[in-house]
Design a protein around this motif. Structure first.
Motif, short mmCIF file in Angstrom:
data_model
loop_
_atom_site.label_atom_id
_atom_site.label_comp_id
_atom_site.label_asym_id
_atom_site.label_seq_id
_atom_site.Cartn_x
_atom_site.Cartn_y
_atom_site.Cartn_z
N PHE A 113 -19.73 58.39 107.86
CA PHE A 113 -19.64 59.35 107.64
C PHE A 113 -20.18 60.99 107.98
O PHE A 113 -20.67 61.94 108.01
CB PHE A 113 -18.53 59.72 106.81
CG PHE A 113 -17.24 59.30 106.79
CD1 PHE A 113 -16.60 59.89 107.37
CD2 PHE A 113 -17.33 58.39 106.03
CE1 PHE A 113 -14.99 58.91 107.49
CE2 PHE A 113 -15.95 57.70 106.09
CZ PHE A 113 -15.27 58.02 107.16
N ALA A 114 -21.75 60.66 107.75
CA ALA A 114 -22.82 61.19 107.68
C ALA A 114 -23.22 61.74 108.84
O ALA A 114 -23.76 60.29 109.18
CB ALA A 114 -24.30 61.40 106.75
N TYR B 37 -17.41 68.19 105.19
CA TYR B 37 -18.63 68.86 104.91
C TYR B 37 -19.27 69.52 106.20
O TYR B 37 -19.92 70.36 106.26
CB TYR B 37 -18.97 67.41 104.91
CG TYR B 37 -19.13 66.66 105.70
CD1 TYR B 37 -19.63 66.38 107.15
CD2 TYR B 37 -19.06 65.36 105.60
CE1 TYR B 37 -19.60 65.80 108.12
CE2 TYR B 37 -18.70 64.30 106.66
CZ TYR B 37 -18.75 64.61 107.89
OH TYR B 37 -18.77 63.17 108.00
N GLY B 38 -17.82 69.86 106.66
CA GLY B 38 -18.19 70.87 108.08
C GLY B 38 -17.75 70.12 109.30
O GLY B 38 -16.71 68.77 109.61
N SER B 39 -17.29 71.03 110.01
CA SER B 39 -16.84 70.65 111.85
C SER B 39 -18.33 69.47 112.00
O SER B 39 -19.04 70.63 112.79
CB SER B 39 -16.64 72.03 112.75
OG SER B 39 -15.55 72.55 111.64
N THR C 276 -22.63 65.30 115.57
CA THR C 276 -23.80 66.84 115.59
C THR C 276 -22.51 67.98 114.61
O THR C 276 -21.29 68.17 115.07
CB THR C 276 -24.66 67.04 116.32
OG1 THR C 276 -25.39 68.25 116.26
CG2 THR C 276 -23.58 67.95 117.20
N PHE C 277 -23.24 68.81 113.68
CA PHE C 277 -22.76 69.77 113.45
C PHE C 277 -22.54 70.88 114.11
O PHE C 277 -23.56 70.95 114.87
CB PHE C 277 -23.02 70.13 111.83
CG PHE C 277 -23.05 68.90 110.22
CD1 PHE C 277 -21.75 69.49 110.05
CD2 PHE C 277 -24.00 68.18 110.73
CE1 PHE C 277 -21.67 69.07 108.66
CE2 PHE C 277 -23.78 67.59 109.15
CZ PHE C 277 -22.42 68.21 108.78
N VAL C 278 -21.20 71.44 113.97
CA VAL C 278 -21.80 72.44 114.87
C VAL C 278 -20.47 73.94 113.55
O VAL C 278 -20.39 73.69 113.27
CB VAL C 278 -19.95 72.75 116.11
CG1 VAL C 278 -21.36 72.06 117.19
CG2 VAL C 278 -18.89 71.90 116.20
#
Length: 370
Positions: free
Chosen positions: A27-28, A293-295, A314-316
């Motif tokens: 998941f990371a 942990y974020g979108s 990637t995080f956004v």
């Protein structure tokens, strides 16, 4: 503790640790794919594009008539005639109701006769004064009597007019509250009259936006009676003070209503532009993967040999959402290819194939269809 039990607990701990690291790697964002080649997954994708969005505020308010009143009479009496129907549209000055007023009309006729007589006496004494047959004092008295009688006539004419109810302005009448022959007390509401074009939309804006408010700014007004339809208006007045309780400022917008679809008292939602337009990288909301942990989003990149595509998570950081789109504040650049459907099949490094044949339509201002 016995030796076999110690061995059993060590084995359980080892399995738990292995499961933790496998789950963490799965998941990371940025984690490497498992050993071995994975099959290519079919997904739908779109290119991230910039759109110019005008910042707006969604506010609530109420529609108010530009002119509105509950019509009543200053005097009491019996209703002699009614000249209107409930819901009728009338012009300014249209007679609506007449009370019985024969005695007042007769008194007016008597006062007019007295005034006419005083005018004749004055004219005659002026002629007599020329030949010194009467004194100047007599003529002065005649003039005072005439002015007094004329004032009494005007007073009585005003009193007679109180027995007639007229529309003070053009508009639409409400439901009639009196009947023919009914005794009407002074101040009793006969009917409501509302001017429907234009209407006012009154709403409150937080004080921090006071500096950006300007008369003439466009607004959009929406009401529950007409889903999906908006009515254009402009800011026509800004209150000269901030409400001490709420720290909001009252704003009034004028809304054209030629078809009389809107009526006073309606609850309204007002969309008001604030500041200058801004450019954002935007994506369909279906592209966003919500995680604890974020979108994140999946970006498709070419493989090292340039013959295929692989997914990179990637995080956004997200901003405002409008319709089917959402603004991306950071984490993505214009022109990148982003997966908008099928993300559940992906992880970092998964080969992907784009198929947009069944891509759903996305709109900035979607409307509910029948």
């Amino acid at each position: 503790m016995s030796k076999p039990r110690v061995i059993m607990w060590l084995a359980v701990a080892a399995l738990a640790g292995a499961a933790f690291y496998v789950t963490k790697d799965r998941f990371a964002p940025g984690a490497a794919p498992p050993h071995g080649s994975a099959p290519a997954q079919t997904v739908a994708a779109q290119t991230a594009q910039k759109q110019s969005w005008q910042p707006t505020m969604e506010l609530v308010g109420e529609l108010v008539a530009s002119e509105g009143a509950d019509l009543s009479l200053q005097v009491s009496g019996i209703v002699e005639s009614l000249s209107f129907e409930s819901g009728q549209t009338v012009k300014a000055g249209t007679p609506l109701l007449q009370l019985v007023a024969e005695d007042q009309i007769a008194k007016l006729a008597s006062l007019k006769a007295t005034a006419e007589l005083n005018a004749i006496i004055l004219k005659r004494d002026i002629e007599q004064l020329k030949i010194k047959a009467v004194s100047q004092a007599t003529v002065d008295t005649d003039e005072a009597n005439l002015k007094n009688s004329q004032a009494l006539v005007k007073q009585q004419e005003a009193l007679v007019s109180y027995y007639t109810l007229k529309a003070p302005f053009a508009g639409r009448l409400g439901i009639r509250n009196v009947d023919l022959g009914e005794y009407l007390s002074a101040g009793t509401a006969v009917v409501t009259l509302q001017a429907l074009d234009p209407l006012f939309a009154d709403f409150f804006v937080p004080q921090k936006f006071f500096g950006t408010l300007k008369v003439g700014e466009p607004v959009k007004v929406m009401v529950d009676a007409y889903p999906g339809q908006s009515f254009a208006g402009t800011v026509s007045a800004i209150n000269s003070k901030v409400e001490s309780g709420s720290r909001n400022v009252k704003v009034r917008a004028t809304v054209a209503n030629p078809d009389s679809k809107l009526v006073p008292g309606m609850f309204a939602r007002i969309s008001l532009d604030v500041g200058a337009a801004e450019d954002f990288v935007t994506l369909p909301q279906t592209a966003i993967v919500a995680n604890p942990y974020g979108s994140t989003v999946f970006v498709l990149e070419k493989t090292a040999d340039g013959k295929g595509l692989v997914a990179r998570e990637t995080f956004v950081k997200l901003g405002e959402a409008r319709g089917d789109f959402v603004a991306v504040v950071s984490g993505l650049t214009e022109g990148e290819t982003v997966v908008v459907a099928g993300q559940i099949k992906l992880r970092n490094g998964t080969p992907a194939v784009i198929d947009n044949s069944h891509l759903p339509k996305v709109e900035l201002n979607p409307t509910v269809s029948d």
